[in-house]
Design a protein around this motif. Structure first.
Motif, PDB file in Angstrom:
ATOM      1  N   VAL A 143       0.841  -1.202   0.000  1.00  0.00           N
ATOM      2  CA  VAL A 143       0.000   0.000   0.000  1.00  0.00           C
ATOM      3  C   VAL A 143       0.876   1.251   0.000  1.00  0.00           C
ATOM      4  CG1 VAL A 143      -1.729   1.307   1.292  1.00  0.00           C
ATOM      5  CG2 VAL A 143      -1.900  -1.183   1.154  1.00  0.00           C
ATOM      6  N   THR A 144       1.913   1.246   0.809  1.00  0.00           N
ATOM      7  CA  THR A 144       2.834   2.387   0.857  1.00  0.00           C
ATOM      8  C   THR A 144       3.494   2.606  -0.500  1.00  0.00           C
ATOM      9  OG1 THR A 144       3.273   1.992   3.202  1.00  0.00           O
ATOM     10  CG2 THR A 144       4.865   3.331   2.012  1.00  0.00           C
ATOM     11  N   PHE A 145       3.928   1.503  -1.123  1.00  0.00           N
ATOM     12  CA  PHE A 145       4.548   1.579  -2.456  1.00  0.00           C
ATOM     13  C   PHE A 145       3.581   2.203  -3.471  1.00  0.00           C
ATOM     14  CE2 PHE A 145       4.162  -0.831  -6.457  1.00  0.00           C
ATOM     15  CZ  PHE A 145       5.273  -0.346  -7.146  1.00  0.00           C
ATOM     16  N   ALA A 146       2.329   1.741  -3.446  1.00  0.00           N
ATOM     17  CA  ALA A 146       1.343   2.240  -4.407  1.00  0.00           C
ATOM     18  C   ALA A 146       1.041   3.728  -4.185  1.00  0.00           C
ATOM     19  CB  ALA A 146       0.065   1.419  -4.313  1.00  0.00           C
ATOM     20  N   LEU A 147       0.957   4.130  -2.904  1.00  0.00           N
ATOM     21  CA  LEU A 147       0.697   5.537  -2.602  1.00  0.00           C
ATOM     22  C   LEU A 147       1.821   6.435  -3.102  1.00  0.00           C
ATOM     23  CD1 LEU A 147      -0.813   5.395   0.999  1.00  0.00           C
ATOM     24  CD2 LEU A 147      -1.938   6.298  -1.038  1.00  0.00           C
ATOM     25  N   LYS A 148       3.059   5.981  -2.939  1.00  0.00           N
ATOM     26  CA  LYS A 148       4.195   6.782  -3.408  1.00  0.00           C
ATOM     27  C   LYS A 148       4.160   6.928  -4.931  1.00  0.00           C
ATOM     28  CE  LYS A 148       7.395   5.787   0.385  1.00  0.00           C
ATOM     29  NZ  LYS A 148       8.675   5.130   0.784  1.00  0.00           N
ATOM     30  N   ALA A 149       3.800   5.837  -5.611  1.00  0.00           N
ATOM     31  CA  ALA A 149       3.712   5.895  -7.071  1.00  0.00           C
ATOM     32  C   ALA A 149       2.605   6.850  -7.509  1.00  0.00           C
ATOM     33  CB  ALA A 149       3.470   4.496  -7.629  1.00  0.00           C
ATOM     34  N   LEU A 150       1.459   6.780  -6.828  1.00  0.00           N
ATOM     35  CA  LEU A 150       0.348   7.670  -7.166  1.00  0.00           C
ATOM     36  C   LEU A 150       0.693   9.126  -6.839  1.00  0.00           C
ATOM     37  CD1 LEU A 150      -2.641   5.490  -5.891  1.00  0.00           C
ATOM     38  CD2 LEU A 150      -2.096   6.042  -8.278  1.00  0.00           C
ATOM     39  N   LYS A 151       1.519   9.323  -5.807  1.00  0.00           N
ATOM     40  CA  LYS A 151       1.944  10.676  -5.467  1.00  0.00           C
ATOM     41  C   LYS A 151       2.759  11.284  -6.609  1.00  0.00           C
ATOM     42  CE  LYS A 151       2.446  14.202  -2.701  1.00  0.00           C
ATOM     43  NZ  LYS A 151       1.291  15.063  -2.363  1.00  0.00           N
ATOM     44  N   VAL A 152       3.613  10.465  -7.232  1.00  0.00           N
ATOM     45  CA  VAL A 152       4.398  10.936  -8.374  1.00  0.00           C
ATOM     46  C   VAL A 152       3.464  11.346  -9.513  1.00  0.00           C
ATOM     47  CG1 VAL A 152       6.092  10.289 -10.129  1.00  0.00           C
ATOM     48  CG2 VAL A 152       6.402   9.549  -7.756  1.00  0.00           C
ATOM     49  N   ILE A 153       2.443  10.507  -9.742  1.00  0.00           N
ATOM     50  CA  ILE A 153       1.487  10.813 -10.820  1.00  0.00           C
ATOM     51  C   ILE A 153       0.720  12.082 -10.501  1.00  0.00           C
ATOM     52  CG2 ILE A 153      -0.562   9.968 -12.045  1.00  0.00           C
ATOM     53  CD1 ILE A 153       0.429   7.119 -11.499  1.00  0.00           C
ATOM     54  N   GLU A 154       0.268  12.216  -9.241  1.00  0.00           N
ATOM     55  CA  GLU A 154      -0.511  13.381  -8.862  1.00  0.00           C
ATOM     56  C   GLU A 154       0.310  14.667  -9.017  1.00  0.00           C
ATOM     57  OE1 GLU A 154      -2.998  14.888  -4.964  1.00  0.00           O
ATOM     58  OE2 GLU A 154      -0.875  14.396  -4.823  1.00  0.00           O
ATOM     59  N   THR A 155       1.562  14.611  -8.598  1.00  0.00           N
ATOM     60  CA  THR A 155       2.416  15.793  -8.664  1.00  0.00           C
ATOM     61  C   THR A 155       2.645  16.250 -10.104  1.00  0.00           C
ATOM     62  OG1 THR A 155       3.536  15.105  -6.634  1.00  0.00           O
ATOM     63  CG2 THR A 155       4.670  16.723  -8.011  1.00  0.00           C
ATOM     64  N   ASN A 156       2.792  15.270 -10.993  1.00  0.00           N
ATOM     65  CA  ASN A 156       3.148  15.606 -12.369  1.00  0.00           C
ATOM     66  C   ASN A 156       1.967  15.635 -13.334  1.00  0.00           C
ATOM     67  OD1 ASN A 156       6.347  15.507 -12.574  1.00  0.00           O
ATOM     68  ND2 ASN A 156       5.700  13.888 -11.168  1.00  0.00           N
ATOM     69  N   ASN A 157       0.892  14.949 -12.955  1.00  0.00           N
ATOM     70  CA  ASN A 157      -0.210  14.808 -13.920  1.00  0.00           C
ATOM     71  C   ASN A 157      -1.584  14.991 -13.305  1.00  0.00           C
ATOM     72  OD1 ASN A 157      -0.749  13.936 -16.818  1.00  0.00           O
ATOM     73  ND2 ASN A 157      -1.974  12.412 -15.698  1.00  0.00           N
ATOM     74  N   GLY A 158      -1.665  14.825 -11.964  1.00  0.00           N
ATOM     75  CA  GLY A 158      -2.973  14.862 -11.307  1.00  0.00           C
ATOM     76  C   GLY A 158      -3.654  13.508 -11.413  1.00  0.00           C
ATOM     77  N   LEU A 159      -4.396  13.131 -10.354  1.00  0.00           N
ATOM     78  CA  LEU A 159      -5.111  11.857 -10.343  1.00  0.00           C
ATOM     79  C   LEU A 159      -6.556  12.070 -10.783  1.00  0.00           C
ATOM     80  CD1 LEU A 159      -3.865  10.316  -6.974  1.00  0.00           C
ATOM     81  CD2 LEU A 159      -3.247   9.562  -9.268  1.00  0.00           C
ATOM     82  N   SER A 160      -7.073  11.103 -11.497  1.00  0.00           N
ATOM     83  CA  SER A 160      -8.451  11.209 -11.961  1.00  0.00           C
ATOM     84  C   SER A 160      -9.418  11.040 -10.795  1.00  0.00           C
ATOM     85  CB  SER A 160      -8.733  10.148 -13.021  1.00  0.00           C
ATOM     86  OG  SER A 160      -8.753   8.856 -12.441  1.00  0.00           O
TER      87      SER A 160
END
Length: 859
Positions: free
Chosen positions: A279-296
């Motif tokens: 879960v921690t790994f997935a959150l960090k990956a999504l954080k990268v996406i959010e910072t650079n692209n935003g999450l849907s």
């Protein structure tokens, strides 16, 4: 003239390889199959052996037949046996342990699926690959074949060539790159082999992670597929330890932002994993996406609700930050975000509950029926520290868990003499075995459950006193026990297990009439097992001579205890027969008799009499003042006299009270020496402090020590308190529950002394092994039971802060926060002068300082 079967038998018995080749030449498969049963029988015999003593206290395994016989018999089996016969054999092969060239020449069709048989334990991979290349067998499809492939990362495939590597070996085997390599992401591995374990003991250059990365860079493997496969592996529910390799490998590949965006949905799915690291790994990956692209918005709505019920506070905080950023970008999402965030109120942390309530105040729609109905579900779980904030938000009064548990005027009161009648006042008498049918039923049970010391003792006493062997139907009656005991003895690994001693004891008792000498197997060098072996040998020797007398040390009460009346009647029986009990029986009688039952004139034999004075001195000291009040947390410190007695309990095989890792040995020790409860518990403490974060399958034996804590009425002394504390700190839910139940029971029986246990907690809170958050969580669960238990925990915490406040663990605020919750809910005051002095002198900042300031108002 000898028959063909007799000729074949002579060839195998002589290990004649040339003769075996000549014998089978010209025979087809059907003709060769006639010799399969004989070949299998020889192969099993050739692998049999016995335990031999090579030097004092050093035992080894010696085969009954020369190696040539095993090689010849293995070759014969492979060219004669049918597939179903091959599958029932416990194989241990290499290309040198049978005549490979001859088997290749014969090409038995039964070997086509033999690869599946060979890899069933994750071994024989090299041999199977060699047989595949020669066309002797087809590729196995089971997971065991892939486990064998994983093990190749350790370099099992290597030759002596200087440039040999895992990558070159894979390139030389195209079928592995095309198909098998992808199954590495589908198979978890077993307890000995996984990708993480293999890479942990392999150089980075030759690791699976580096090898796969290089193969993708050189376009031998698809990079896109490797990234996706690693995420799919994380979603398969693998063991957390093993699954960590896949997340580490994924990051090792250094995915770009564009690659992560394409995998956004895969990361989101992993938020529902039961593995916190995933879960921690997935959150960090999504954080990268959010910072650079935003999450849907779709991802947030479907994925984040899964995170709100995890234990890790930092994980929930990260998820809340996602929601906060999403609301900033799109204000229409605020109502949905509030409903998602609300689920985090179930977390027990007051700090996190406060953060969630602030989020709800900013973004929640309090007039929405969904909002009102859902938040009402969490009212009972609110910490007393956030009740006012919750009530302001909801405009309603609530009762929290702490308020419910503290309702009523009853408070906890420790009774120092609550265990005066222990043990005999709390334990049930043992019902002896009197009939053959009951003996047979109990013996069969003990063969499968050798750790059950209570039932074993009934068996030992029955063998010593009942004339079962003199019955004319003895062999027929006891045939089921003989069959099972004999089968256990035929297992090549049986001699390594403690239970082997019981199987061998029953087998030799059943065959006493044909035995020249009694010599029981030695399964382990641990002193407890060697003592049991000596004791059982004496029992068998008396049975062989038809000397039927009661064991002095056989328990007459559950828990291993005997009383004075029974001891005297048994001793009188020995005196009337003009015989003397063996020294082991006498010594154990001493340690199984409560101090209140021992009389000054009792004799316990040459060993027991020497130990008697030491035992009495030991009992006086352990009940005396608690001189050990230094901060040396979670360590066992013997006083000189205690140590002297423990080391004296040595019958030549080592000190009985030494580390033990077997559940059976631990259960036997607790039953053999019940009067030395504290010394036995100290072994559990030493073992348990190593298992606070993880308990492996080989460490489950520590359960024997936790079971001791649950004995009704048992006095709680130094090591019992430390053992309880160890359990409350353990991450393993089973053992944490054992300790919580033991504390709850001790509070119910008014046996738990908050001051004495507080000393142990204080030592812990100032140690490098401290895990205050786990302790606070365990204490909170205990406090929920009733007002009495809540008050007991409050008193315990107050007794845990005294003396020098230096070196207090940084996370000790979790305990102080719980104390503040209990005080707020109950309206109690702190009357402990030591705690006032401690908190007044404590130099701390941040959260701890704020809590101390609040707590000082309760004095």
């Amino acid at each position: 003239m000898p028959t063909q079967l007799q000729i074949f038998d002579e060839i195998i018995s002589a290990g004649n390889h040339d003769g075996l080749r000549a014998f089978f030449s010209g025979l087809d498969q059907q003709e060769r199959s006639a010799f399969a049963a004989k070949a299998i029988a020889w192969y099993r015999k050739a692998r049999n052996g016995k335990v031999v003593q090579r030097e004092p206290n050093v035992w080894g395994w010696e085969r009954d037949y020369p190696n040539d016989v095993e090689v010849a018999s293995a070759t014969a089996v492979l060219v004669t046996a049918a597939p179903e016969q091959l599958s029932k054999i416990d194989w241990s092969l290499s290309s040198e342990s049978f005549d490979f060239d001859f088997v290749l020449k014969m090409r038995p069709p039964a070997l086509q699926h033999f690869g599946e048989v060979l890899v069933k334990d994750g071994q024989h991979f090299e041999l199977v690959r060699k047989m595949m290349e020669c066309g002797l067998c087809c590729k196995p499809e089971s997971e065991n074949y892939i486990i064998g492939l994983m093990a190749e990362g350790r370099g099992l495939h290597k030759t002596h060539e200087k440039d040999s590597s895992l990558k070159l070996w894979l390139l030389d085997n195209p079928d592995l790159l095309e198909v098998d390599i992808w199954r590495l992401f589908e198979v978890e591995g077993d307890k000995e082999t996984s990708l993480r374990q293999v890479d942990a003991y392999t150089s980075q250059q030759n690791s699976w992670a580096e090898t796969l990365s290089q193969l993708s860079q050189e376009n031998f493997l698809s990079r896109e597929r490797l990234l996706k496969a690693s995420l799919e592996a994380l979603g398969r529910g693998f063991n957390q330890y093993k699954s960590l390799w896949y997340s580490q490998f994924h990051e090792y590949m250094q995915p770009t932002v564009e690659e992560r965006v394409r995998l956004e949905g895969d990361y989101a799915l992993l938020l529902g994993s039961t593995s916190p690291s995933t879960v921690t790994f997935a959150l960090k990956a999504l954080k990268v996406i959010e910072t650079n692209n935003g999450l849907s918005r779709n991802i947030l709505s479907k994925a984040l609700p899964q995170v709100m019920n995890v234990k890790a506070k930092s994980t929930i905080t990260a998820a809340i930050s996602f929601l906060e950023n999403a609301v900033k970008r799109d204000s229409t999402f605020s109502e949905a975000a509030a409903l998602i965030c609300m689920d985090a109120l179930q977390h027990e942390s007051p700090e996190l509950q406060k953060q969630v309530l602030k989020f709800l105040e900013r973004h929640g729609n309090r007039d929405c029926p969904k909002f009102r109905n859902k938040i009402a579900l969490y009212a009972h779980g609110m910490s007393p520290l956030v009740v006012a904030q919750f009530e302001t938000l909801t405009q309603s009064k609530i009762d929290t868990w702490a308020q419910a548990s503290t309702q009523g005027s009853e408070r906890y009161s420790f009774q120092p003499n609550s265990s005066e009648s222990w043990p005999l006042g709390y334990v049930d008498p043992v019902v002896p075995i009197l009939k053959a049918d009951e003996f047979i039923e109990t013996a069969l049970y003990c063969l499968e459950h050798p750790y059950d010391a209570f039932q074993l003792e009934r068996i030992f006493q029955a063998v010593s006193t009942l004339r079962l062997r003199e019955d004319s139907e003895f062999e027929k009656q006891f045939a089921p026990v003989m069959i099972r005991a004999k089968k256990l003895r035929q297992n090549t690994e049986w001699h390594k297990q403690p239970g082997a001693l019981i199987a061998d004891f029953l087998y030799q008792w059943l065959t006493l009439s044909i035995l020249d000498n009694v010599e029981l197997v030695v399964p382990d060098a641990h002193a407890v097992l060697l003592l049991m072996r000596r004791r059982l040998t004496k029992i068998l020797e008396r049975a062989k001579q038809s000397r039927y007398l009661p064991l002095l040390s056989s328990p007459c009460f559950v828990g291993g205890w005997i009383d004075s009346r029974t001891f005297e009647s048994r001793l009188a029986a020995w005196n009337a027969a003009g015989e003397t009990p063996d020294v082991y029986d006498q010594m154990l009688a001493l340690f199984r008799m409560p101090a209140s039952e021992r009389r000054p004139n009792y004799e316990f034999g040459s060993i027991g009499n020497k130990l008697k004075a030491g035992l009495e001195k030991w009992e006086d000291i352990r009940r005396g003042p608690d001189l050990y009040d230094r901060r040396q947390p979670l360590t066992v410190s013997y006083y000189r006299d205690l140590h002297e007695l423990e080391t004296a309990v040595n019958i030549g095989d080592g000190c009985i009270f030494s580390h033990m890792s077997s559940f059976t040995a631990a259960r036997w020790a607790t039953n053999l020496f019940p009067s030395m409860r504290e010394s036995i518990l100290s072994l559990g403490v030493n073992w348990g402090v190593l298992l606070l974060d993880e308990v492996g399958s080989s460490d489950r034996g520590i359960r024997a020590f936790f079971e001791m804590l649950g004995e009704p009425g048992a006095p709680l002394e130094r090591q019992a308190y430390v053992m309880m504390l160890v359990g409350l700190l353990m991450k393993d839910p089973e053992f944490a529950a054992f300790s919580r139940d033991a504390v709850i029971q001790a509070i119910d029986e008014k046996r738990l002394d908050p001051e004495q246990m507080g000393k142990r907690v204080a030592q812990f809170l100032h140690s490098d092994r401290a895990k205050p958050k786990r302790l606070a969580s365990s204490m909170r669960e205990i406090a929920r039971v009733s007002s009495v238990h809540s008050d007991a925990m409050l008193r315990l915490i107050c007794c845990s802060f005294h003396g020098d406040s230096k070196n207090l663990h940084k996370d000790a605020s979790a305990i102080l926060e719980l104390l503040l919750e209990l005080l707020t809910a109950s309206g109690s005051r702190i009357e402990n002068e030591d705690m006032l002095n401690y908190l007044s002198s404590l130099k701390a900042g941040g959260k701890t300082a704020r809590l101390v300031k609040s707590l000082l108002t309760y004095f």
